[in-house]
Write a protein that holds these residues in place. Sequence first.
Motif, short mmCIF file in Angstrom:
data_model
loop_
_atom_site.label_atom_id
_atom_site.label_comp_id
_atom_site.label_asym_id
_atom_site.label_seq_id
_atom_site.Cartn_x
_atom_site.Cartn_y
_atom_site.Cartn_z
N VAL A 113 0.50 10.21 3.96
CA VAL A 113 0.68 9.89 2.52
C VAL A 113 2.01 9.16 2.34
CG1 VAL A 113 0.96 10.84 0.19
CG2 VAL A 113 -0.78 11.77 1.70
N TYR A 114 3.02 9.60 3.07
CA TYR A 114 4.34 8.96 2.97
C TYR A 114 4.28 7.50 3.43
CZ TYR A 114 9.11 7.70 4.20
OH TYR A 114 10.30 7.03 4.32
N THR A 115 3.74 7.25 4.63
CA THR A 115 3.72 5.88 5.15
C THR A 115 2.76 4.99 4.34
OG1 THR A 115 2.14 6.59 6.84
CG2 THR A 115 4.42 6.43 7.52
N SER A 117 4.55 4.07 1.12
CA SER A 117 5.59 3.08 1.38
C SER A 117 4.98 1.70 1.58
CB SER A 117 6.39 3.46 2.62
OG SER A 117 7.00 4.70 2.45
N LYS A 118 3.87 1.65 2.32
CA LYS A 118 3.23 0.35 2.58
C LYS A 118 2.67 -0.23 1.28
CE LYS A 118 2.03 1.52 7.28
NZ LYS A 118 1.17 2.44 8.01
N LEU A 119 2.02 0.62 0.48
CA LEU A 119 1.41 0.12 -0.75
C LEU A 119 2.45 -0.32 -1.77
CD1 LEU A 119 -1.55 2.66 -1.10
CD2 LEU A 119 -1.71 0.24 -0.54
N MET A 120 3.63 0.32 -1.74
CA MET A 120 4.69 -0.07 -2.67
C MET A 120 5.23 -1.46 -2.35
SD MET A 120 6.94 3.23 -3.76
CE MET A 120 7.42 3.72 -2.14
N GLU A 145 -5.27 5.71 6.22
CA GLU A 145 -4.33 6.84 6.26
C GLU A 145 -4.59 7.81 5.12
OE1 GLU A 145 -0.40 4.83 8.42
OE2 GLU A 145 -0.63 4.69 6.25
N LEU A 146 -4.87 7.26 3.93
CA LEU A 146 -5.13 8.14 2.77
C LEU A 146 -6.45 8.88 2.93
CD1 LEU A 146 -3.81 5.95 -0.19
CD2 LEU A 146 -2.73 7.96 0.81
N VAL A 147 -7.46 8.20 3.50
CA VAL A 147 -8.76 8.86 3.72
C VAL A 147 -8.58 10.02 4.70
CG1 VAL A 147 -11.04 8.56 4.77
CG2 VAL A 147 -10.21 6.88 3.15
N ILE A 148 -7.85 9.78 5.79
CA ILE A 148 -7.64 10.84 6.79
C ILE A 148 -6.84 11.99 6.18
CG2 ILE A 148 -6.52 11.40 8.99
CD1 ILE A 148 -7.31 8.61 9.96
N ALA A 149 -5.83 11.65 5.37
CA ALA A 149 -5.06 12.71 4.70
C ALA A 149 -5.98 13.53 3.80
CB ALA A 149 -3.92 12.09 3.89
N ALA A 157 -1.12 20.45 -1.92
CA ALA A 157 -0.68 19.71 -3.11
C ALA A 157 0.82 19.46 -3.04
CB ALA A 157 -1.02 20.52 -4.37
N PHE A 158 1.55 20.45 -2.60
CA PHE A 158 3.00 20.32 -2.46
C PHE A 158 3.32 19.25 -1.40
CE2 PHE A 158 7.01 21.61 -0.38
CZ PHE A 158 7.85 21.49 -1.48
N ALA A 159 2.55 19.24 -0.31
CA ALA A 159 2.77 18.27 0.77
C ALA A 159 2.58 16.84 0.25
CB ALA A 159 1.81 18.54 1.92
N ILE A 160 1.53 16.64 -0.54
CA ILE A 160 1.27 15.30 -1.08
C ILE A 160 2.39 14.86 -2.01
CG2 ILE A 160 -0.28 13.98 -2.59
CD1 ILE A 160 -2.59 15.60 -1.34
N LEU A 161 2.80 15.79 -2.90
CA LEU A 161 3.89 15.48 -3.82
C LEU A 161 5.17 15.16 -3.06
CD1 LEU A 161 3.50 18.08 -6.71
CD2 LEU A 161 3.36 15.60 -6.88
N LEU A 162 5.43 15.95 -2.03
CA LEU A 162 6.63 15.74 -1.20
C LEU A 162 6.59 14.36 -0.55
CD1 LEU A 162 9.15 17.25 0.14
CD2 LEU A 162 7.62 17.60 2.07
N ALA A 163 5.42 14.00 0.00
CA ALA A 163 5.30 12.71 0.70
C ALA A 163 5.48 11.54 -0.25
CB ALA A 163 3.93 12.63 1.37
N VAL A 164 4.83 11.62 -1.43
CA VAL A 164 4.97 10.51 -2.40
C VAL A 164 6.42 10.46 -2.91
CG1 VAL A 164 4.18 9.61 -4.62
CG2 VAL A 164 2.54 10.62 -3.06
#
Lengths: 151, 82
Positions: free
Chosen positions: A24-26, A29-32, A62-66, B12-19
């Motif tokens: 979700v993080y990467t 970042s890519k989509l931003m 990546e989002l689908v796998i997440a 849910a916390f993990a997703i919020l943390l990542a974003v």
Amino acid sequence: MKLFHIHKNNVVVAIAILYIILFVYTASSKLMHLGVFRLRLERMPYIAPYAQWISWGIPFLELVIAGLLLFHGYRLIGLYGSLVLMLLFTGYIIAVLQFSNSIPCSCGGVVSALGWKDHILLNISFMILALLGILWSKKQNNIQATQKSVQ
Amino acid sequence: MKSNFLKLVLPAFAILLAVGLAFATEDKTILQIAHYYDTVDQEWKSATAEEGCGEDGENPCLYDGYQLYSAPNFGSIQLHKE
């Protein structure tokens, strides 16, 4: 023995959570900075002609796998997907490094600040985690199936 | 209760943390290599683009007076900055 299985289950959940955070993080970042991500892909060997598709495809994947990792029923598929994606990334990095060691990283967020060796180490660590997750999930599924058949 | 925590709250916390992390660690993107067409030598050359050069912005990114491009062709993106 039961306590051991409960702990293993928690470890699988922890691995899934780590992957969710990473993907979700990467992807965010890519989509931003989608334009910049595409620019970087256009400078990468082999994949430059497909930069447009890959720039959308990788964050989407990546989002689908997440998403798959979120749900207990799909977690094993998610872990397989994570492992395959990491294998592809790492294989590509290693293949490209055979020709040059100054390739611009097209990864998202602070991960792009890592050197290539650190990047490969990070990927290998995550691949080991995915493998452990797959093995333990399978064992757990087998145990549950055996328990159901006994009942 | 513990099961709910593992199934709902933690992911849910993990997703919020990542974003949140993605926004928190957002930095000015640095484009390492850009290209320009040297009209004197009549060929494409590479240069290092300034910090903040990307596809958005009002000011053109220049090198030695030449417009910088994302790839060595005029069909690629003209780099700009805020």
